[in-house]
Design a protein around this motif. Structure first.
Motif, short mmCIF file in Angstrom:
data_model
loop_
_atom_site.label_atom_id
_atom_site.label_comp_id
_atom_site.label_asym_id
_atom_site.label_seq_id
_atom_site.Cartn_x
_atom_site.Cartn_y
_atom_site.Cartn_z
N UNK A 148 21.12 -11.88 -40.25
CA UNK A 148 22.56 -11.80 -40.05
C UNK A 148 23.01 -12.47 -38.75
N UNK A 149 22.99 -13.79 -38.77
CA UNK A 149 23.50 -14.59 -37.65
C UNK A 149 24.80 -15.24 -38.11
N UNK A 150 25.88 -14.97 -37.42
CA UNK A 150 27.16 -15.58 -37.80
C UNK A 150 28.02 -15.80 -36.56
N UNK A 151 27.76 -16.91 -35.91
CA UNK A 151 28.53 -17.32 -34.74
C UNK A 151 28.38 -18.82 -34.58
N UNK A 152 29.34 -19.40 -33.86
CA UNK A 152 29.30 -20.84 -33.67
C UNK A 152 29.33 -21.57 -35.00
N UNK A 314 34.93 -21.30 -40.05
CA UNK A 314 34.22 -20.14 -39.49
C UNK A 314 32.88 -19.95 -40.18
N UNK A 315 31.89 -19.40 -39.47
CA UNK A 315 30.56 -19.24 -40.08
C UNK A 315 30.60 -18.26 -41.26
N UNK A 316 29.95 -18.60 -42.35
CA UNK A 316 30.02 -17.76 -43.55
C UNK A 316 29.14 -16.51 -43.44
N UNK A 317 29.55 -15.47 -44.14
CA UNK A 317 28.75 -14.25 -44.32
C UNK A 317 28.77 -13.95 -45.81
N UNK A 318 27.81 -14.47 -46.54
CA UNK A 318 27.82 -14.38 -48.00
C UNK A 318 26.82 -13.34 -48.49
#
Length: 335
Positions: A148-152, A314-318
């Motif tokens: 769970x990496x969601x930045x940049x 924006x970075x996705x979180x799927x």
């Protein structure tokens, strides 16, 4: 839907050369013009082939994949099959960024730069394994699988681990099991943490207490599944069912149950997670939570392509839904 670069240029009111420059990452294009072109690219669902997208020589049309588990990982062939679906439609090549010795000093960024990849998929790592800060802080579009990496410019995709495990617990509760145990994976891994959350949520939904002694730690493997199940069997009030964090640990658990002179599912019901091929062939066949690895592979490339084309995205979180596959390793509670 646009069929060629001229369609996009006409709709956006710019030249073909301008569209080509935008697609190839030139910084000389006015920002407002760039945004207008990218908006029409998206609205018109334009997917240029590799030759068109590299028309001015600035794009490699290559995506890299970092994979710690190696090509023999039981998920990799399914993930790769899904990736291929998207790679073909978008004109990318995929290269395997192998490394003989992973360590926290390893530079993902330098490896990506040396291979001239436009983006990268990362699979099989844990937060504690590596230092991802340099990669996340770089300008390299990155898509993590099961992390769970969601930045940049880095996002992630994963199965719905929590909902899948909660469904498994609910299914066992529906079979009148009241002593449901959990065989975890690596305690600090993203996957294991969310599956354990699902385990606790399932107990709560069924009105069952959480018992610390009913949670045994493994690391997703057959060997640790065997050892962890042995600890659960040694309890004074042993569980009547176990939800395992992986199919391989479930296979180990079933072996431990059989070696203790007990039967699956007559004495203890077992549920795995993954639905790898072996789940259908063990005896009894394993009830498990199926992950849709084809979809995860395909979407990982689609999401990465979006990040490559739009630097402001924006970075996705799927999260991909799971499915409970019922086979012979579960039965009504006996005692």
């Amino acid at each position: 839907m646009a069929t060629n670069i001229r369609d996009v240029a006409k709709a956006a009111g710019v030249s073909v050369a301008t569209v080509s420059k935008v697609l190839n990452g030139y910084t000389t294009v006015n920002e407002n013009t760039k945004e207008r072109v990218l908006q029409f690219v998206k609205e018109m669902q334009f997917r240029p082939n590799s030759a068109a997208r590299s028309l001015v020589g600035r794009r490699s049309m290559t995506i890299g994949i970092f994979l710690t588990t190696g090509l023999a990982h039981p998920f990799f062939t399914q993930i790769l099959a899904g990736m291929e679906q998207a790679l073909k439609s978008k004109g990318y090549d995929l290269i395997y960024l192998a490394q003989l010795s992973w360590n926290r000093e390893y530079s993902f960024v330098r490896h990506c730069q040396s291979r001239n990849v436009e983006g990268v998929v990362v699979f099989g790592f844990q937060h504690e394994d590596m230092n991802f800060d340099e990669l996340v802080e770089s300008d390299i579009p990155t898509l993590f699988i099961d992390l769970d990496v969601h930045e940049g410019r880095a996002g992630y995709i994963s199965s719905d681990n929590q909902a899948g495990t909660q469904q498994a617990v609910s299914y066992l509760a529906g079979l009148n099991h009241r002593r449901i145990s959990f065989l975890s994976g690596n305690k600090d891994s993203y996957v294991s943490r969310h599956r354990q959350k699902g385990y606790r949520a399932g107990l709560t939904a069924a009105g069952l207490p959480y018992r610390e002694e009913y949670v045994a730690e493994g690391d997703f493997t057959r060997e640790t599944g065997y050892v962890a199940m042995g600890k659960l069997l040694a309890l004074t009030e042993r569980p009547t069912a176990v939800v395992c964090c992986s199919d391989m640990s479930a296979v180990g658990a079933m072996e431990a149950i059989h070696d203790a002179g007990l039967s699956v599912p007559e004495d203890i019901s077992v549920i795995g997670f993954d639905d790898i091929e072996i789940a259908r062939y063990v005896s009894p066949a394993l009830t498990t939570v199926r992950q849709d690895m084809i979809t995860i592979g395909r979407r990982s490339i689609e999401l990465l392509d979006d990040l490559i084309l739009d630097k402001k995205l924006p970075p996705p979180e799927a999260i991909v839904p799971t499915e409970l596959i019922v086979r012979g390793s579960c039965g009504p509670a006996n005692g």
